[in-house]
Design a protein around this motif. Structure first.
Motif, PDB file in Angstrom:
ATOM      1  N   PRO A 178      -5.417 -13.683  -0.924  1.00  0.00           N
ATOM      2  CA  PRO A 178      -5.656 -12.298  -1.369  1.00  0.00           C
ATOM      3  C   PRO A 178      -4.323 -11.567  -1.540  1.00  0.00           C
ATOM      4  N   GLN A 232     -16.806 -16.024   0.842  1.00  0.00           N
ATOM      5  CA  GLN A 232     -17.995 -15.624   1.590  1.00  0.00           C
ATOM      6  C   GLN A 232     -18.947 -16.806   1.807  1.00  0.00           C
ATOM      7  N   GLN A 292      -2.619  -7.867  -2.720  1.00  0.00           N
ATOM      8  CA  GLN A 292      -2.902  -6.469  -3.035  1.00  0.00           C
ATOM      9  C   GLN A 292      -2.256  -6.016  -4.335  1.00  0.00           C
ATOM     10  N   SER A 329     -18.028 -10.214 -16.114  1.00  0.00           N
ATOM     11  CA  SER A 329     -17.379 -10.392 -14.813  1.00  0.00           C
ATOM     12  C   SER A 329     -18.000 -11.532 -14.027  1.00  0.00           C
ATOM     13  N   HIS A 352      -7.219 -10.660  -6.457  1.00  0.00           N
ATOM     14  CA  HIS A 352      -7.472  -9.384  -5.792  1.00  0.00           C
ATOM     15  C   HIS A 352      -8.253  -9.623  -4.491  1.00  0.00           C
ATOM     16  N   PRO A 353      -7.974  -8.837  -3.414  1.00  0.00           N
ATOM     17  CA  PRO A 353      -8.676  -9.053  -2.141  1.00  0.00           C
ATOM     18  C   PRO A 353     -10.197  -9.046  -2.260  1.00  0.00           C
ATOM     19  N   TYR A 354     -10.767  -8.224  -3.159  1.00  0.00           N
ATOM     20  CA  TYR A 354     -12.225  -8.213  -3.321  1.00  0.00           C
ATOM     21  C   TYR A 354     -12.718  -9.543  -3.877  1.00  0.00           C
ATOM     22  N   VAL A 355     -11.980 -10.071  -4.852  1.00  0.00           N
ATOM     23  CA  VAL A 355     -12.361 -11.355  -5.439  1.00  0.00           C
ATOM     24  C   VAL A 355     -12.199 -12.465  -4.409  1.00  0.00           C
ATOM     25  N   ALA A 402     -12.509 -12.171  -1.205  1.00  0.00           N
ATOM     26  CA  ALA A 402     -13.621 -12.051  -0.257  1.00  0.00           C
ATOM     27  C   ALA A 402     -14.883 -12.694  -0.825  1.00  0.00           C
ATOM     28  N   PHE A 403     -15.120 -12.523  -2.131  1.00  0.00           N
ATOM     29  CA  PHE A 403     -16.288 -13.134  -2.759  1.00  0.00           C
ATOM     30  C   PHE A 403     -16.165 -14.657  -2.758  1.00  0.00           C
ATOM     31  N   LYS A 431       0.831  -1.209   0.000  1.00  0.00           N
ATOM     32  CA  LYS A 431       0.000   0.000   0.000  1.00  0.00           C
ATOM     33  C   LYS A 431       0.862   1.254   0.000  1.00  0.00           C
ATOM     34  N   PHE A 441      -8.000  -6.024 -10.518  1.00  0.00           N
ATOM     35  CA  PHE A 441      -9.297  -6.563 -10.081  1.00  0.00           C
ATOM     36  C   PHE A 441      -9.584  -7.967 -10.614  1.00  0.00           C
TER      37      PHE A 441
END
Length: 525
Positions: free
Chosen positions: A496, A475, A498, A438, A466-469, A471-472, A294, A502
């Motif tokens: 995940p 979940q 960084q 997507s 990617h961290p968003y992917v 998380a999905f 980051k 995406f």
């Protein structure tokens, strides 16, 4: 202040980050196969003489010929030249340097065409890496740098760092090193040698002498030219040699081989601190774990934000770096514009000092600070900048603000400025602007996993997304990851990362080796 070194070793490159109080202050990144590092020694051939420049170009195997000026031949070039001929004349028995005869020194006002000729073999050392269109910069004054001292063949002088102030300590070190060094060698005693015992200095001197012997033995036994005869230590070890401080709290490495190298080195120079070298075994990428990724993303780029909405604009031209200080969305202080400008400028001085080290910016840097009317404020800013730059190891010079509010800084440049692309190009469309739906991305990932497990036969691997992917995928109680593990085995692991864009993904096997699963037909044209 706490200091930590984080080393991220990947299959194709090595990245090294220095954190001070968890803040990233230095960053180095280079390919594993990188060559022509500062400190490497070659036997090269003179390719072309340039009498007008009083210099020559030397072939050391790089894409562009390296540059060698007459003044960089060194006073003892004649001694090197004669010794090199003696070594090359006998391939079986090495002629010891202690028996070599010191030749007269070169005149300072001489001409290179009277000393060298095209095709001549010479021993040279890289002092500057290739920068832009320029090849490496060379010197014939060879040196072998250690933690406590620098060994100089064909020198006969012992010099002590001027940063060691106490007269009795300077005399002690000089007499000590003079008594242990062999004939025809000079030594520069470095600042960190202050207070060290004779045994520690003698041990390092033996290591440096062994490096010289290995290099000259390679010259003796091989005829291939140009040839690398001494390679600087690995980037990680070389950086630690110059940076290492007994107050370090940790050195974290994610590669067992590099961990062993660093552990052995720290055990040699500071046995009591060997325990701070730690092998990182976590699943999360090491830079993500220590919040380095980051900081890299936010610390590089044209615009750098710092305190309360203020920001720097950093531009790089061929001749110099130009920095503009902007107050941005800062709210003016109650006591007026002058106080607001001073606070913004002081914050800019703090951030700029960090940026110079972080990007390894060199050459001329011109900074346009916000105008200040009071002379005492301008002096305060100059003193703040000088104080911040004391931590910088590179040689530098800072001038007070001019009447136009400009500050000029020169900083030693030995390698290209670090340029990290923080804007991510789309790895899915490759610039076409069109991608597959997507919602079908996880189906695409599952087809890759199926192929990897059932066709290629790799049962244990990690998938970086990617961290968003991630998380999905993770979940829910009966998550997509859990379903994949039930279907393809528990060897499927989702990490995940960084650094991933995406819809980007990378597969790694159990040995952390990259598995290329990309296909051209994945891109929608």
């Amino acid at each position: 202040m706490t200091s930590e070194v984080i080393i991220d070793a990947r299959p194709k490159e090595i990245s090294i980050a220095l954190l001070e109080d968890k803040c990233l202050v230095e960053y180095q990144n280079e390919p594993r196969e990188a060559s022509y590092a500062v400190g490497n020694i070659y036997v090269g051939k003179v390719r072309k003489l340039m009498p007008g420049l009083n210099a020559c170009f030397v072939d050391v195997g790089s894409e562009k010929d390296a540059f060698l000026h007459y003044l960089d031949l060194g006073l003892q070039f004649s001694s090197y030249e004669k010794y090199l001929k003696q070594v090359a004349s006998d391939r079986k028995k090495l002629y010891p340097i202690q028996k070599a005869t010191i030749q007269p020194t070169l005149p300072k006002e001489g001409s290179i065409q009277n000393i060298l000729k095209v095709g001549q073999e010479i021993m040279v050392q890289v002092v500057k890496e290739p920068i832009n269109t320029k090849g490496p910069r060379l010197t014939c004054e060879l040196s072998f740098a250690g933690r406590y001292m620098v060994l100089i063949p064909f020198g006969d002088k012992v010099s002590v760092s001027s940063k060691i102030k106490r007269g009795e300590e300077r005399s002690r070190l000089k007499q000590l090193v003079q008594s242990m060094k062999p004939k025809n060698f000079g030594v520069i005693v470095r600042t960190v040698a202050e207070g060290k015992k004779a045994a520690e200095l003698d041990q390092e001197l033996k290591v440096l002498l062994k490096r010289w012997e290995d290099a000259i033995t390679k010259v003796q036994k091989t005829t291939e030219r140009p040839q690398l005869v001494f390679e600087e230590q690995t980037r990680a070890v070389a950086l630690l040699r110059d940076l290492f401080n007994p107050t370090y709290d940790g050195i974290h490495v994610n590669d067992p081989e590099i961990y062993n190298q660093i552990h052995d080195y720290v055990s040699l120079i500071a046995p009591e601190k060997a325990s701070i070298v730690k092998l990182y075994k976590g699943n999360v990428p090491i830079f993500d774990n220590f919040d380095v990724t980051k900081q890299i993303k936010s610390g590089f780029g044209r615009t750098v934000n710092y305190k309360r909405g203020a920001y720097l604009i950093i531009e790089h031209t061929e001749a110099m770096h130009v920095v503009d200080v902007n107050s941005g969305t800062r709210i003016k202080k109650e006591n007026g514009q002058e106080a607001n400008a001073l606070e913004t400028n002081l914050g800019a001085a703090d951030e700029l000092a960090r940026q110079l080290r972080l990007r390894d910016m060199g050459g001329i840097i011109v900074v346009d600070f916000i105008d200040m009317n009071l002379a005492e404020d301008r002096q305060l800013l100059y003193e703040r900048m000088c104080e911040n730059m004391k931590k910088d190891r590179a040689r530098h010079n800072i001038l007070p603000l001019s009447k136009f509010g400009l500050m000029q800084i020169t900083r030693q440049r030995v390698r290209p400025a670090m340029d990290v692309a923080v804007e991510e190009s789309c790895p899915t469309c490759h610039g076409t602007g069109k991608i597959k739906s997507s919602i079908l991305f996880t189906d695409q990932l599952e087809s890759k996993i199926d192929r990897l497990v059932n066709k290629i036969g790799i049962k244990r691997f990690t998938l970086h997304v990617h961290p968003y992917v991630a998380a999905f995928i993770n979940q829910g109680v009966f998550s997509l990851k859990r379903r994949w593990q039930l279907k393809y085995g528990l060897g499927v692991r989702i990490i995940p990362n960084q650094k991933m864009a995406f819809l980007q993904y990378e597969f790694y096997d159990a040995n952390r080796q990259f598995i290329d699963m990309q296909e051209e037909n994945e891109v929608s044209k």
